[in-house]
Scaffold this motif. Sequence first.
Motif: not given
Length: 168
Positions: A147-151, A153-154, A159-162
């Motif tokens: 699920f984390k990997d799918r998320m 990819q969005r 942008r938020v993670l960066e």
Amino acid sequence: EQRTEAYLKIHPQGRVPALQLDSGEAITENTAILPYLGKQYGLWPAEPTADARALSLIGFFAASVHPAHAHISRPERYATDKAMFPNIQDAGRKTFHGYLQQVDQRLAGREWLLDAYSVVDPYALTFYTWGVRRELPMAELKNYTAFKDRMAQRPAVQRVLEDEKIKV
């Protein structure tokens, strides 16, 4: 900033999140903000039973998962004796990990937590990142990790993670 006088006017408890509307009114607490945003942007189920499932899941996150993590990150909320902090944190870590295992089980055979991508999914990703930060064995949670990997990819999630400098 959440402890500033200006923010305390928005949310008197000094907690995040708070959403200030164009009208100036503030909506606080994930249990209100997420349904509001989901309905505004088509990321909330319309069918009554699905709506209830979404509210139930947000309630579980807000009333169980999030507070369990707070026992790890803010033991001073639960005891004034600093000697008790390690015990509170250990209990919080075990409880938090148990809740993450429940999320993992819920994701078995599913792409998203509900029938389609919704505002509930980014909330769940937050807990995954906290599990990584707390060095919990997140890779063992195969469904949650997928699920984390799918998320991840969005584009909006990227942008938020960066922006937040979060590694998943």
